[in-house]
Motif scaffolding. Structure first.
Motif, PDB file in Angstrom:
ATOM      1  N   UNK A  80      18.114  -7.369 -15.439  1.00 61.40           N
ATOM      2  CA  UNK A  80      17.886  -8.450 -14.479  1.00 61.40           C
ATOM      3  C   UNK A  80      19.177  -9.021 -13.919  1.00 61.40           C
ATOM      4  N   UNK A  81      20.307  -8.698 -14.534  1.00 60.31           N
ATOM      5  CA  UNK A  81      21.595  -9.173 -14.027  1.00 60.31           C
ATOM      6  C   UNK A  81      22.193  -8.197 -13.025  1.00 60.31           C
ATOM      7  N   UNK A  82      22.196  -6.918 -13.350  1.00 67.02           N
ATOM      8  CA  UNK A  82      22.840  -5.915 -12.498  1.00 67.02           C
ATOM      9  C   UNK A  82      21.873  -5.254 -11.512  1.00 67.02           C
ATOM     10  N   UNK A  83      20.566  -5.490 -11.708  1.00 68.05           N
ATOM     11  CA  UNK A  83      19.518  -4.878 -10.879  1.00 68.05           C
ATOM     12  C   UNK A  83      19.459  -3.356 -11.042  1.00 68.05           C
ATOM     13  N   UNK A  84      20.028  -2.839 -12.117  1.00 73.17           N
ATOM     14  CA  UNK A  84      19.880  -1.408 -12.385  1.00 73.17           C
ATOM     15  C   UNK A  84      18.447  -1.126 -12.828  1.00 73.17           C
ATOM     16  N   UNK A  85      17.941   0.066 -12.475  1.00 72.51           N
ATOM     17  CA  UNK A  85      16.583   0.493 -12.832  1.00 72.51           C
ATOM     18  C   UNK A  85      15.538  -0.519 -12.359  1.00 72.51           C
ATOM     19  N   UNK A  86      15.714  -0.983 -11.137  1.00 71.81           N
ATOM     20  CA  UNK A  86      14.837  -2.015 -10.572  1.00 71.81           C
ATOM     21  C   UNK A  86      13.564  -1.370 -10.017  1.00 71.81           C
ATOM     22  N   UNK A  87      12.708  -0.926 -10.910  1.00 72.84           N
ATOM     23  CA  UNK A  87      11.520  -0.194 -10.499  1.00 72.84           C
ATOM     24  C   UNK A  87      10.371  -0.502 -11.454  1.00 72.84           C
ATOM     25  N   UNK A  88       9.161  -0.616 -10.888  1.00 76.98           N
ATOM     26  CA  UNK A  88       7.970  -0.890 -11.691  1.00 76.98           C
ATOM     27  C   UNK A  88       6.759  -0.245 -11.026  1.00 76.98           C
ATOM     28  N   UNK A  89       5.812   0.154 -11.847  1.00 78.22           N
ATOM     29  CA  UNK A  89       4.542   0.698 -11.350  1.00 78.22           C
ATOM     30  C   UNK A  89       3.420  -0.256 -11.743  1.00 78.22           C
ATOM     31  N   UNK A  90       2.617  -0.650 -10.754  1.00 78.62           N
ATOM     32  CA  UNK A  90       1.448  -1.485 -11.000  1.00 78.62           C
ATOM     33  C   UNK A  90       0.227  -0.576 -11.108  1.00 78.62           C
ATOM     34  N   UNK A  91      -0.469  -0.643 -12.229  1.00 81.08           N
ATOM     35  CA  UNK A  91      -1.681   0.136 -12.433  1.00 81.08           C
ATOM     36  C   UNK A  91      -2.870  -0.746 -12.066  1.00 81.08           C
ATOM     37  N   UNK A  92      -3.593  -0.364 -11.045  1.00 79.29           N
ATOM     38  CA  UNK A  92      -4.670  -1.187 -10.513  1.00 79.29           C
ATOM     39  C   UNK A  92      -5.917  -1.112 -11.380  1.00 79.29           C
ATOM     40  N   UNK A  93      -6.745  -2.161 -11.289  1.00 77.95           N
ATOM     41  CA  UNK A  93      -7.954  -2.180 -12.113  1.00 77.95           C
ATOM     42  C   UNK A  93      -9.124  -1.466 -11.439  1.00 77.95           C
ATOM     43  N   UNK A  94      -8.837  -0.764 -10.356  1.00 70.62           N
ATOM     44  CA  UNK A  94      -9.853   0.023  -9.677  1.00 70.62           C
ATOM     45  C   UNK A  94      -9.194   0.989  -8.710  1.00 70.62           C
ATOM     46  N   UNK A  95      -9.977   1.898  -8.129  1.00 67.19           N
ATOM     47  CA  UNK A  95      -9.451   2.871  -7.184  1.00 67.19           C
ATOM     48  C   UNK A  95      -9.536   2.345  -5.755  1.00 67.19           C
ATOM     49  N   UNK A  96      -8.574   2.730  -4.920  1.00 64.70           N
ATOM     50  CA  UNK A  96      -8.754   2.594  -3.482  1.00 64.70           C
ATOM     51  C   UNK A  96      -9.743   3.680  -3.079  1.00 64.70           C
ATOM     52  N   UNK A 145       8.321   7.934 -12.920  1.00 62.23           N
ATOM     53  CA  UNK A 145       7.112   7.484 -12.227  1.00 62.23           C
ATOM     54  C   UNK A 145       5.933   8.404 -12.563  1.00 62.23           C
ATOM     55  N   UNK A 146       6.173   9.715 -12.481  1.00 61.49           N
ATOM     56  CA  UNK A 146       5.101  10.661 -12.788  1.00 61.49           C
ATOM     57  C   UNK A 146       4.631  10.527 -14.234  1.00 61.49           C
ATOM     58  N   UNK A 147       5.572  10.268 -15.121  1.00 59.69           N
ATOM     59  CA  UNK A 147       5.228  10.157 -16.536  1.00 59.69           C
ATOM     60  C   UNK A 147       4.351   8.935 -16.806  1.00 59.69           C
ATOM     61  N   UNK A 148       4.740   7.762 -16.257  1.00 55.35           N
ATOM     62  CA  UNK A 148       3.972   6.546 -16.563  1.00 55.35           C
ATOM     63  C   UNK A 148       2.609   6.562 -15.872  1.00 55.35           C
ATOM     64  N   UNK A 149       2.541   7.135 -14.667  1.00 56.06           N
ATOM     65  CA  UNK A 149       1.238   7.189 -13.995  1.00 56.06           C
ATOM     66  C   UNK A 149       0.314   8.183 -14.695  1.00 56.06           C
ATOM     67  N   UNK A 167       1.706   2.060  -1.967  1.00 59.19           N
ATOM     68  CA  UNK A 167       0.621   2.757  -2.643  1.00 59.19           C
ATOM     69  C   UNK A 167       1.034   4.214  -2.851  1.00 59.19           C
ATOM     70  N   UNK A 168       1.176   4.643  -4.110  1.00 58.09           N
ATOM     71  CA  UNK A 168       1.623   6.014  -4.382  1.00 58.09           C
ATOM     72  C   UNK A 168       0.498   6.887  -4.950  1.00 58.09           C
ATOM     73  N   UNK A 169      -0.630   6.263  -5.266  1.00 57.44           N
ATOM     74  CA  UNK A 169      -1.849   6.987  -5.614  1.00 57.44           C
ATOM     75  C   UNK A 169      -2.989   6.010  -5.419  1.00 57.44           C
ATOM     76  N   UNK A 170      -4.212   6.451  -5.622  1.00 57.14           N
ATOM     77  CA  UNK A 170      -5.348   5.556  -5.396  1.00 57.14           C
ATOM     78  C   UNK A 170      -5.399   4.420  -6.413  1.00 57.14           C
ATOM     79  N   UNK A 171      -4.635   4.548  -7.510  1.00 58.17           N
ATOM     80  CA  UNK A 171      -4.655   3.506  -8.543  1.00 58.17           C
ATOM     81  C   UNK A 171      -3.267   3.011  -8.913  1.00 58.17           C
ATOM     82  N   UNK A 172      -2.229   3.370  -8.136  1.00 58.05           N
ATOM     83  CA  UNK A 172      -0.862   2.998  -8.529  1.00 58.05           C
ATOM     84  C   UNK A 172      -0.065   2.480  -7.343  1.00 58.05           C
TER      85      UNK A 172
END
Length: 634
Positions: A137-153, A276-280, A78-83
């Motif tokens: 998906x072959x080399x695992x480079x840039x293996x990062x994703x942000x999940x945007x939640x449908x509500x706040x913690x 990460x900061x940009x997409x959030x 959890x990196x923010x209340x919604x991410x």
């Protein structure tokens, strides 16, 4: 039985079918699972405490939550209340070559025990997923994703808190001791219901690359111990690596788990802080709770993927489920169809430590014919095949005499223990006589196994060396049995570019196991080219191995095909062993070289192979006879 009773009976029967079908293959891995192995575990860790792990979340397949906790596929932070930050490979579906839908996923926080649900449990949906646009998906480079939640913690929710991101790019060179946590497999072999944590030290890039070589790219950091012993893998995939109370890494891949010389490889959070900061920020600014599709910026939503058909990894218990005598064929048929379209629970994403994926598939093949494949057998787990005939299929094999089958050693490893020991031979059966693995008729032969001979007592799950096994049947294939035929083994090196055929019942490009035996043509690849010009590290291609496939990918075989035959010029030349993914560019299949082991096979069976042409001594004898006849005529 009333309607309600029949309904629940039917549901439980389908679950039993799913367990039988999927657990047979669930634990099969390769050196690159045991190179980045997607089957996570915290090795030699301890149970986590609340104070140090409130940022930890469980990422789950919503469809898999028929039992709360059973849908867990990855960790996250959890990196923010919604991410939530996690690994891109957790969202990727290799069988479908697409990302999952945001609506397929849920995030759970608030409990250390993943099966526990109480007043402190918070379950949130995922509204949108941002995946790095350059994820590979072959080399695992840039293996990062942000999940945007449908509500706040909620701000007053004391059981979860966001963790700050590390931005120190120099962390990669330090020996900092950090903590990694997750619900993956432990050293005891089972998935942990309790969140586990283990200390691992940052390993500098040059030392990490000693064995990984070019597999370690910019944007990755290594953590663990070169001597092995402590590590994380996939059920832990996507989970947090925390250094000094900051999120420093995301569990990405590795060779096996806690293997000497192969520390875990993590996505380096510091590299991706701007992204990460940009997409959030973009998501928050948009106020978007939409579920839209893949945009140019790498955002995956409802239209970004399809249901994943990865097999259940074994947390569903099948004990006590039986099939009524009435209408078994109807139930079997309907369950088969349902299990192909319903997403599986506990679907471990392929790749959380680079897996040599053994959940094999014949990619872009065609249905096999009897005449060319009478040597093919199906090796099955006895227990699983007892639920429904055909669901216990684990590996392929080749009939090399009326009493002996040649297959791969890794097919018989006890992956519940996962230390390279083999299961008892009584756990397996051998089936032959039908192209359809579910078909059982007067032509079907089923054998128990008398013994299995290996070249090693403990199988090396990191290198896959000596991946060969001789399976001795407890009976003899009748001489007049026309549905099975032995195959001659090759004893000579086959020239590169020779086009050969590999067969099996593994997964197809559609993502599910094939009912019908499939075949595909693949060319032999030059040994030097495979070791030095492909995306494998040269040290992975050992003596007794060779490569076959296409540089551009397209066609290949893997694990449900594992142990099966590679046939060149009508002779058994290779045994399906391992590979990274299936049909990936510059990652051909790796096979056990039958000719390399021909003397060992003859020593244990008395069976000799053939080089495919008349031997020199035979030719010399024939020339001598012809010469004498010619002189006599003169």
């Amino acid at each position: 039985m009333d309607f309600q009773g029949f309904f629940w009976y039917f549901i439980y029967t389908c679950l039993a079918f799913q367990v039988a079908q999927s657990t047979a293959l669930a634990h099969l891995k390769t050196p690159l699972e045991n190179q980045p192995s997607s089957e996570a575990k915290i090795i030699n860790g301890t149970e986590a405490l609340w104070d140090g792990t409130r940022y930890q979340v469980s990422l789950r397949l919503t469809a898999g939550e028929w039992l709360f906790g059973a849908g867990h596929i990855c960790g996250g932070a959890l990196i923010s209340r919604r991410s939530v930050l996690t690994a891109a490979h957790c969202i990727w579906m290799p069988a479908n070559n697409r990302f999952r839908n945001a609506s397929d996923l849920s995030v759970v926080v608030g409990n250390l025990n993943r099966y526990q649900r109480d007043n402190n449990t918070l379950v949130l949906g995922v509204s949108k997923i941002s995946v790095h646009r350059d994820y590979n998906a072959t080399s695992y480079t840039n293996d990062v994703a942000v999940l945007h939640l449908d509500g706040h913690v909620p701000a007053n929710f004391t059981r979860a808190r966001a963790i700050p991101l590390n931005s120190d790019l120099n962390l990669n060179a330090s020996n900092t001791v950090c903590q990694v946590s997750g619900w993956g497999r432990t050293e005891n072999g089972g998935y942990s219901p309790q969140l586990m944590v283990v200390d691992v030290a940052i390993v500098n890039r040059s030392q990490c690359a000693t064995n990984y070589g070019a597999l370690v790219h910019d944007g990755m950091i290594c953590a663990g111990y070169m001597e092995g012993g402590r590590d994380a893998c996939v059920g832990d995939s996507g989970g947090p690596l925390v250094c000094g109370e900051q999120l420093a890494g995301v569990v990405s891949f590795g060779v096996g788990c806690a293997q000497p010389g192969f520390p875990g490889v993590y996505t380096d959070v510091a590299t991706y802080v701007p992204w990460i900061n940009n997409v959030t920020k973009s998501y928050e600014d948009a106020g978007g709770l939409s579920d839209d599709g893949l945009s140019n910026g790498g955002v995956v939503g409802a239209n970004g993927g399809t249901n994943d058909s990865t097999s259940n990894n074994g947390t569903v218990s099948s004990s006590g489920v039986s099939v009524m005598s009435c209408a078994p064929a109807f139930i079997f048929t309907v369950c088969s169809l349902l299990m192909r379209i319903i997403p599986s629970a506990d679907a471990a994403p392929s790749g959380a430590q680079v897996s040599f994926e053994l959940d094999g598939r014949i990619i872009n093949g065609t249905a096999a014919s009897f005449n060319a494949t009478k040597h093919q057998v199906s090796i099955r787990r006895r227990r699983n095949d007892g639920y429904f005939f055909g669901t216990g299929h684990l590996c392929g094999g080749s009939l090399i005499s009326s009493e002996v089958v040649l297959s791969a050693a890794h097919c018989f490893v006890d992956y519940d223990i996962n230390n390279g020991t083999f299961r008892p031979h009584e756990d397996f059966i051998v089936v032959m006589g039908n192209l359809d693995r579910y078909e059982r008729n007067n032509y079907t032969l089923v054998f128990d196994i008398a013994k299995i001979v290996y070249n090693v007592s403990i199988f090396n799950l990191t290198s896959y060396e000596s991946d060969i096994a001789l399976v001795f049947l407890n009976g003899t294939v009748p001489a007049n049995y026309t549905r099975a035929q032995t195959i001659t083994m090759n004893t000579r090196q086959v020239p590169h570019d020779t086009v050969c055929q590999v067969t099996g019942w593994g997964r197809t490009e559609l993502g599910y196991l094939s009912d019908i035996l499939m075949t595909v043509d693949v060319p032999i690849i030059n040994e030097t080219v495979c070791a030095n010009e492909m995306s494998f590290h040269p040290s992975l291609i050992r003596d007794g191995m060779f490569c076959a496939g296409y540089r551009q990918g397209e066609r290949d075989a893997c694990g449900g095909d594992s142990g099966g035959p590679l046939v060149c010029n009508n002779r058994l030349t290779g045994i399906v062993s391992w590979g990274k993914g299936c049909a990936q560019p510059d990652l051909p299949g790796v096979y056990t070289n039958v000719s390399y082991w021909s003397n060992w096979i003859e020593e244990h069976t008395g069976i000799r192979g053939s080089g495919g042409t008349a031997s020199v001594s035979h030719l010399s004898g024939l020339l001598t006879v012809l010469t004498l006849i010619f002189l006599t005529l003169l």
